[in-house]
Write an enzyme that holds these catalytic residues in place. Sequence first.
Site, PDB file in Angstrom:
ATOM      1  N   LYS A  23       0.865  -1.186   0.000  1.00 27.59           N
ATOM      2  CA  LYS A  23       0.000   0.000   0.000  1.00 27.59           C
ATOM      3  C   LYS A  23       0.897   1.229   0.000  1.00 27.59           C
ATOM      4  O   LYS A  23       1.664   1.438   0.936  1.00 27.59           O
ATOM      5  CB  LYS A  23      -0.905  -0.034   1.231  1.00 27.59           C
ATOM      6  CG  LYS A  23      -1.775   1.181   1.476  1.00 27.59           C
ATOM      7  CD  LYS A  23      -2.607   0.956   2.731  1.00 27.59           C
ATOM      8  CE  LYS A  23      -3.269   2.174   3.317  1.00 27.59           C
ATOM      9  NZ  LYS A  23      -4.239   2.858   2.511  1.00 27.59           N
ATOM     10  N   THR A  26      -2.431   6.769   0.853  1.00 22.11           N
ATOM     11  CA  THR A  26      -3.538   6.779   1.786  1.00 22.11           C
ATOM     12  C   THR A  26      -4.388   7.992   1.466  1.00 22.11           C
ATOM     13  O   THR A  26      -3.845   9.069   1.157  1.00 22.11           O
ATOM     14  CB  THR A  26      -3.067   6.778   3.258  1.00 22.11           C
ATOM     15  OG1 THR A  26      -4.208   6.704   4.127  1.00 22.11           O
ATOM     16  CG2 THR A  26      -2.233   7.993   3.590  1.00 22.11           C
ATOM     17  N   GLU A  76      -3.585   1.451  -3.243  1.00 22.48           N
ATOM     18  CA  GLU A  76      -4.084   1.132  -1.892  1.00 22.48           C
ATOM     19  C   GLU A  76      -4.013  -0.365  -1.613  1.00 22.48           C
ATOM     20  O   GLU A  76      -4.126  -0.797  -0.472  1.00 22.48           O
ATOM     21  CB  GLU A  76      -5.548   1.597  -1.763  1.00 22.48           C
ATOM     22  CG  GLU A  76      -5.705   3.089  -1.667  1.00 22.48           C
ATOM     23  CD  GLU A  76      -5.794   3.557  -0.218  1.00 22.48           C
ATOM     24  OE1 GLU A  76      -5.477   2.762   0.685  1.00 22.48           O
ATOM     25  OE2 GLU A  76      -6.182   4.714   0.012  1.00 22.48           O
TER      26      GLU A  76
END
Length: 106
Positions: A23, A26, A76
């Site tokens: 990931k 954010t 993500e």
Amino acid sequence: MNQAPTKITFFEWLTPLVASGKKTITIRDESESHYVPGTRVDVHTLEKDEYVCQIDIVSVEKIGFDDINEEHAAQEFIPLEELKPLIRKIYPNDEDFYVITYTLVA
Ligand SMILES: CC(=O)Nc1cc[nH]c(=O)n1
């Protein structure tokens, strides 16, 4: 002059994705849009404030909810059909967001 934030929290269930490097973005609301590209921040779990890892902030870019797309989902490491409901659940009343792009500190 305001100091750059030195800490960011993630839900505990997201931290393995952050710490593995899978990931790399954010999506946050305006209250968490003040991270500064070129700075290093400590990642902690929201629930217990446990240290996880460090990340280097690369960029912070404003985005509308409707603009969240497959590329964001890939970054993500969450399917788009799960990502958009998750963002809406966390931020039920927001339309404007900030994509914080980061790299994991090895
Ligand atoms: C606390 C927390 O994990 N918040 C969020 C909100 C949006 N995206 C994300 O990765 N984490």
